[in-house]
Design an enzyme around this catalytic site. Sequence first.
Site, short mmCIF file in Angstrom:
data_model
loop_
_atom_site.label_atom_id
_atom_site.label_comp_id
_atom_site.label_asym_id
_atom_site.label_seq_id
_atom_site.Cartn_x
_atom_site.Cartn_y
_atom_site.Cartn_z
N GLU A 49 43.93 50.32 35.70
CA GLU A 49 43.27 51.59 36.00
C GLU A 49 44.32 52.51 36.63
OE1 GLU A 49 40.65 51.94 39.47
OE2 GLU A 49 39.17 52.82 38.12
N ALA A 62 40.02 45.91 46.83
CA ALA A 62 39.26 45.95 48.09
C ALA A 62 37.90 45.29 47.89
CB ALA A 62 39.10 47.39 48.57
N CYS A 88 35.87 56.59 38.07
CA CYS A 88 35.84 55.16 37.77
C CYS A 88 35.49 54.84 36.32
CB CYS A 88 34.85 54.48 38.70
SG CYS A 88 33.24 55.28 38.68
#
Length: 479
Positions: free
Chosen positions: A384, A233, A285
């Site tokens: 991830e 994104a 994150c």
Amino acid sequence: MSLDRQFLFIGGEWVEPRASGRIDVINATTEDVLGTVPEACESDVDHAVNSARTAFESGWGQSDPSVRADVLDRFADALEKRGPELTRLVSQQNGMPHDLSEQFEGSYVIAVFRYYAELTRKMQFEELRPSPLGFSTAVRRHPVGVVAGIVPWNYPVLLAATKIAPALAAGCTIVIKPSPGTVLDSFVLAEAAREAQIPDGVVNWVPGGRELGAYLVSHPGVDKVAFTGSTGAGRAIGEVCGRLLRPVSLELGGKSAAIILDDADLGSVTEGLMGASLPNNGQTCMACTRILAPSSRYDEVVDAIATWASSLTVGDPLESGTQIGPLASKEHRDRVERYIALGRDSGARVVAGGGRPATHPRGWFVEPTVFANVTNSEVIARDEIFGPVLAILKYDGEDDAVRIANDSDYGLGGTVWSADHERALEVARRVDTGTLGINGYVLDYNAPFGGVKSSGLGREFGPEAIAGYQQLKSIYQAG
Ligand code: NAD
């Protein structure tokens, strides 16, 4: 108390939404609907951006920094009163263990607002600089204008705060688009904004999904975009902002490395890995999900980490002592389970977890899972995963450890574990990353946070974050 909401917070008031769409927020533990809120439409976004523009131009953009500092302090006070409500909501929505939610979505957020209030009071917004050409130049820091703040679901309160606080400190106004999965807390933030008497239109919220986010990003009334979310994104938003020449900060994904040096005390390592590698069920994150172990102690490290991961308390995030709660959504659990299957197919060895806990048939739980015998080219070492899944890799010597740590598309967090602080610091200096912790990872809001490579552009936290919401103007005073 019903968690359903009927109005949107735009222009300093609760207003009727201009369309009839609704967002259902699901409880990650019970899978029941927790609350339902209006979904903003494009016309609501127009209203919010126009309100932010009016607020910016009618005074906030030129306000005295001490006025803005007082507003930030009042907002902190109003949030403090709502701490228990906010932190409970976050845990119900995304499965964050409540002890962590109290820490990061409660007290940390309040401290961040007070910190930016203090910085605003002390900050120099204009400096007279002597010129080598014999005159002087006034260097002014102007607020950039109306900000679009786009927030993900994993730390919804903190990641809204990391945009609102520096934006208001700089003199900007802001429109926040929260993530639909964790939108309930944003209504509590709006109540706090109203109680704090933040001037009308300075902060506005437009709940909605990615299409609404895309509409906000390219809105002609927006001067800067502050985005936290996935790298995919972020790239799409960066492209739009590049075309529009619109300033943008991008806080994106990560696949950070925990480098365990051969002199590390493994008891301290496993104690620190909860905060460094698995905070918020791995939905963080900067989580160090690649564990780099020296070949001389590889089996010992694998045993210690497998034993630690298997001992973690998995359960209802609202129960005190829970260390691993459910994942945030069914879709997200499906994605994490696909990665676990890919790990098994790759030939890596599951040494802890690997499935769903039998004790929790409801809720989107995944056991803390550890893979050994992973090489850095495997998908589970490169992508991830954003869940409680760790991969332990082997290295030979410090150069090899640094090489593997840097062989990643990402560069957001990282840790080095050693009994020798200087040695750890030397290794830390060689890792390509935006942030790194020695013998633990503790996020410091007085220091810049952000990523390199595919982990993003720009920095949040510290005085540096305010610069992201300012334009510089030089006034040469030659005559
Ligand atoms: P996401 O990218 O799917 O969504 C994030 C937000 O952006 C949501 O509000 C979403 O509605 C919106 N959005 C998505 N596509 C958009 C577009 N094209 N235009 C405008 N808005 C858009 O991410 P997520 O699943 O909500 O969050 C998890 C991701 O966030 C992970 O990759 C994680 O690493 C990252 N993250 C990064 C940081 C950091 O500081 N670097 C912090 C937390 C989370």
